[in-house]
Design a protein around this motif. Structure first.
Motif, PDB file in Angstrom:
ATOM      1  N   LEU A 226       0.653  -1.182  -0.016  1.00 53.88           N
ATOM      2  CA  LEU A 226      -0.474   0.508  -0.108  1.00 53.88           C
ATOM      3  C   LEU A 226       0.951   1.237   0.049  1.00 53.88           C
ATOM      4  O   LEU A 226      -0.173   2.460  -0.575  1.00 53.88           O
ATOM      5  CB  LEU A 226      -1.030   0.008   0.897  1.00 53.88           C
ATOM      6  CG  LEU A 226      -2.048  -1.251   1.332  1.00 53.88           C
ATOM      7  CD1 LEU A 226      -2.910  -1.023   1.990  1.00 53.88           C
ATOM      8  CD2 LEU A 226      -2.691  -0.554  -0.425  1.00 53.88           C
ATOM      9  N   GLU A 227       1.902   0.918   0.700  1.00 49.66           N
ATOM     10  CA  GLU A 227       3.127   2.521   0.522  1.00 49.66           C
ATOM     11  C   GLU A 227       3.100   2.861  -1.028  1.00 49.66           C
ATOM     12  O   GLU A 227       3.089   4.360  -1.351  1.00 49.66           O
ATOM     13  CB  GLU A 227       3.781   2.142   1.673  1.00 49.66           C
ATOM     14  CG  GLU A 227       3.730   2.147   3.612  1.00 49.66           C
ATOM     15  CD  GLU A 227       3.380   0.624   3.445  1.00 49.66           C
ATOM     16  OE1 GLU A 227       3.230  -0.119   2.727  1.00 49.66           O
ATOM     17  OE2 GLU A 227       2.269   1.302   4.788  1.00 49.66           O
TER      18      GLU A 227
ATOM     19  N   LYS B 204      -6.934  -7.965   0.846  1.00 50.08           N
ATOM     20  CA  LYS B 204      -6.526  -8.836   1.780  1.00 50.08           C
ATOM     21  C   LYS B 204      -5.355  -7.895   1.673  1.00 50.08           C
ATOM     22  O   LYS B 204      -4.288  -9.030   2.033  1.00 50.08           O
ATOM     23  CB  LYS B 204      -6.236  -9.772   1.631  1.00 50.08           C
ATOM     24  CG  LYS B 204      -7.448 -10.602   1.654  1.00 50.08           C
ATOM     25  CD  LYS B 204      -7.988 -10.336   3.040  1.00 50.08           C
ATOM     26  CE  LYS B 204      -9.720 -11.100   3.646  1.00 50.08           C
ATOM     27  NZ  LYS B 204      -9.915 -10.780   4.529  1.00 50.08           N
ATOM     28  N   PHE B 205      -5.087  -6.313   1.427  1.00 45.60           N
ATOM     29  CA  PHE B 205      -3.543  -6.061   1.740  1.00 45.60           C
ATOM     30  C   PHE B 205      -3.581  -6.364   3.026  1.00 45.60           C
ATOM     31  O   PHE B 205      -4.574  -6.113   4.276  1.00 45.60           O
ATOM     32  CB  PHE B 205      -3.344  -5.171   1.328  1.00 45.60           C
ATOM     33  CG  PHE B 205      -2.420  -4.701   0.346  1.00 45.60           C
ATOM     34  CD1 PHE B 205      -1.282  -4.969   0.314  1.00 45.60           C
ATOM     35  CD2 PHE B 205      -3.611  -4.472  -0.643  1.00 45.60           C
ATOM     36  CE1 PHE B 205      -0.534  -4.784  -1.642  1.00 45.60           C
ATOM     37  CE2 PHE B 205      -3.291  -4.495  -2.177  1.00 45.60           C
ATOM     38  CZ  PHE B 205      -1.610  -4.302  -2.786  1.00 45.60           C
ATOM     39  N   PRO B 206      -1.989  -6.218   4.267  1.00 50.01           N
ATOM     40  CA  PRO B 206      -2.066  -6.566   5.217  1.00 50.01           C
ATOM     41  C   PRO B 206      -2.375  -4.908   5.651  1.00 50.01           C
ATOM     42  O   PRO B 206      -1.736  -3.579   5.699  1.00 50.01           O
ATOM     43  CB  PRO B 206      -0.739  -6.723   5.720  1.00 50.01           C
ATOM     44  CG  PRO B 206      -0.198  -7.229   3.854  1.00 50.01           C
ATOM     45  CD  PRO B 206      -0.992  -7.011   3.346  1.00 50.01           C
ATOM     46  N   GLY B 207      -2.726  -4.897   6.781  1.00 50.84           N
ATOM     47  CA  GLY B 207      -3.081  -3.841   7.822  1.00 50.84           C
ATOM     48  C   GLY B 207      -4.668  -2.688   7.522  1.00 50.84           C
ATOM     49  O   GLY B 207      -4.681  -2.749   7.949  1.00 50.84           O
TER      50      GLY B 207
ATOM     51  N   GLN C 225      -9.738   0.395   2.606  1.00 50.10           N
ATOM     52  CA  GLN C 225     -10.745   1.482   2.907  1.00 50.10           C
ATOM     53  C   GLN C 225      -9.887   2.432   2.516  1.00 50.10           C
ATOM     54  O   GLN C 225     -10.549   3.190   1.860  1.00 50.10           O
ATOM     55  CB  GLN C 225     -11.521   1.005   4.309  1.00 50.10           C
ATOM     56  CG  GLN C 225     -12.620  -0.701   3.907  1.00 50.10           C
ATOM     57  CD  GLN C 225     -12.608  -0.285   2.860  1.00 50.10           C
ATOM     58  OE1 GLN C 225     -14.245   0.000   1.890  1.00 50.10           O
ATOM     59  NE2 GLN C 225     -13.492  -1.892   1.606  1.00 50.10           N
ATOM     60  N   GLU C 226      -9.667   2.848   3.473  1.00 52.25           N
ATOM     61  CA  GLU C 226      -8.240   4.461   2.944  1.00 52.25           C
ATOM     62  C   GLU C 226      -8.468   4.351   1.992  1.00 52.25           C
ATOM     63  O   GLU C 226      -8.331   5.533   0.941  1.00 52.25           O
ATOM     64  CB  GLU C 226      -7.131   4.166   3.871  1.00 52.25           C
ATOM     65  CG  GLU C 226      -5.963   5.475   3.860  1.00 52.25           C
ATOM     66  CD  GLU C 226      -4.817   4.875   5.198  1.00 52.25           C
ATOM     67  OE1 GLU C 226      -3.952   6.124   4.705  1.00 52.25           O
ATOM     68  OE2 GLU C 226      -4.698   4.462   5.385  1.00 52.25           O
ATOM     69  N   LEU C 227      -7.245   3.387   1.111  1.00 47.79           N
ATOM     70  CA  LEU C 227      -7.036   3.702  -0.440  1.00 47.79           C
ATOM     71  C   LEU C 227      -8.059   4.237  -1.040  1.00 47.79           C
ATOM     72  O   LEU C 227      -7.901   4.824  -2.337  1.00 47.79           O
ATOM     73  CB  LEU C 227      -6.180   2.604  -0.699  1.00 47.79           C
ATOM     74  CG  LEU C 227      -5.243   2.815  -1.732  1.00 47.79           C
ATOM     75  CD1 LEU C 227      -3.872   3.532  -2.129  1.00 47.79           C
ATOM     76  CD2 LEU C 227      -4.362   1.241  -2.678  1.00 47.79           C
ATOM     77  N   ILE C 228      -9.722   2.622  -0.687  1.00 49.40           N
ATOM     78  CA  ILE C 228     -10.542   3.015  -2.158  1.00 49.40           C
ATOM     79  C   ILE C 228     -10.737   4.918  -1.603  1.00 49.40           C
ATOM     80  O   ILE C 228     -10.856   5.514  -2.867  1.00 49.40           O
ATOM     81  CB  ILE C 228     -11.582   2.242  -1.233  1.00 49.40           C
ATOM     82  CG1 ILE C 228     -11.196   0.784  -2.085  1.00 49.40           C
ATOM     83  CG2 ILE C 228     -12.983   2.749  -2.210  1.00 49.40           C
ATOM     84  CD1 ILE C 228     -12.368   0.037  -1.471  1.00 49.40           C
ATOM     85  N   LYS C 229     -10.714   5.084   0.066  1.00 49.38           N
ATOM     86  CA  LYS C 229     -11.410   6.673  -0.579  1.00 49.38           C
ATOM     87  C   LYS C 229     -10.246   8.033  -1.439  1.00 49.38           C
ATOM     88  O   LYS C 229     -10.803   8.614  -1.639  1.00 49.38           O
ATOM     89  CB  LYS C 229     -11.237   6.992   1.194  1.00 49.38           C
ATOM     90  CG  LYS C 229     -12.758   6.612   1.705  1.00 49.38           C
ATOM     91  CD  LYS C 229     -12.709   6.453   3.010  1.00 49.38           C
ATOM     92  CE  LYS C 229     -13.782   5.587   3.852  1.00 49.38           C
ATOM     93  NZ  LYS C 229     -13.355   6.209   5.489  1.00 49.38           N
ATOM     94  N   LYS C 230      -8.654   7.284  -0.692  1.00 45.70           N
ATOM     95  CA  LYS C 230      -7.931   7.768  -1.395  1.00 45.70           C
ATOM     96  C   LYS C 230      -8.143   7.819  -2.895  1.00 45.70           C
ATOM     97  O   LYS C 230      -7.593   9.874  -3.726  1.00 45.70           O
ATOM     98  CB  LYS C 230      -6.184   7.762  -1.143  1.00 45.70           C
ATOM     99  CG  LYS C 230      -5.821   7.746   0.607  1.00 45.70           C
ATOM    100  CD  LYS C 230      -4.822   8.188   0.594  1.00 45.70           C
ATOM    101  CE  LYS C 230      -4.306   8.496   2.531  1.00 45.70           C
ATOM    102  NZ  LYS C 230      -4.137   9.740   2.743  1.00 45.70           N
TER     103      LYS C 230
END
Length: 125
Positions: free
Chosen positions: A35-36, A55-58, A62-67
């Motif tokens: 994700l980084e 199923k990314f760790p951490g 959902q944060e990435l979808i919003k971004k």
């Protein structure tokens, strides 16, 4: 058109990029395995289509979808689930995802879906 593939497994991401590039002409496909990397990639380019392993760790997907939606609300996000999870699918769709697919049972359908999305986007412009 720009396609990003976010998948924790490099071999799967590479295969998806290869299948998409074989199926869709005039497309730029990129992938990352964490994700980084994905967040950095988003700072340098805005995707039209995003294929995302859910199923990314951490549990930061959902944060990435919003971004992604904040950066480009017209981006099409396809969430790829190993095991369908109706609650996570609902949350993903609520946060801005457009599609939810079973990563293994529907893997061969993903390039066709990308081609359909690209064709629809080209018709609209």
């Amino acid at each position: 058109m720009v396609v990003f593939v976010f998948d924790r497994y490099g071999a799967i991401a590479e295969r998806l990029v290869s299948l998409i590039n074989d199926s869709v002409k005039n497309i730029s496909s990129h992938y990352c395995t964490n994700l980084e990397q994905g967040l950095q990639l988003l700072q340098h380019s805005t995707p039209d289509i995003v294929l995302m392993d859910m199923k990314f760790p951490g549990n930061r997907t959902q944060e990435l979808i919003k971004k992604i939606k904040e950066a480009n609300n017209k981006a099409i996000i396809v969430c790829l689930f190993i095991v369908p999870d109706s609650l996570l699918q609902e949350e993903s769709l609520k946060n801005g995802a457009d599609y939810a697919m079973d990563k293994y049972m529907e893997f061969e359908k993903i390039p066709g879906l990308v081609a359909q999305i690209v064709n629809k986007k080209l018709i609209r412009h």
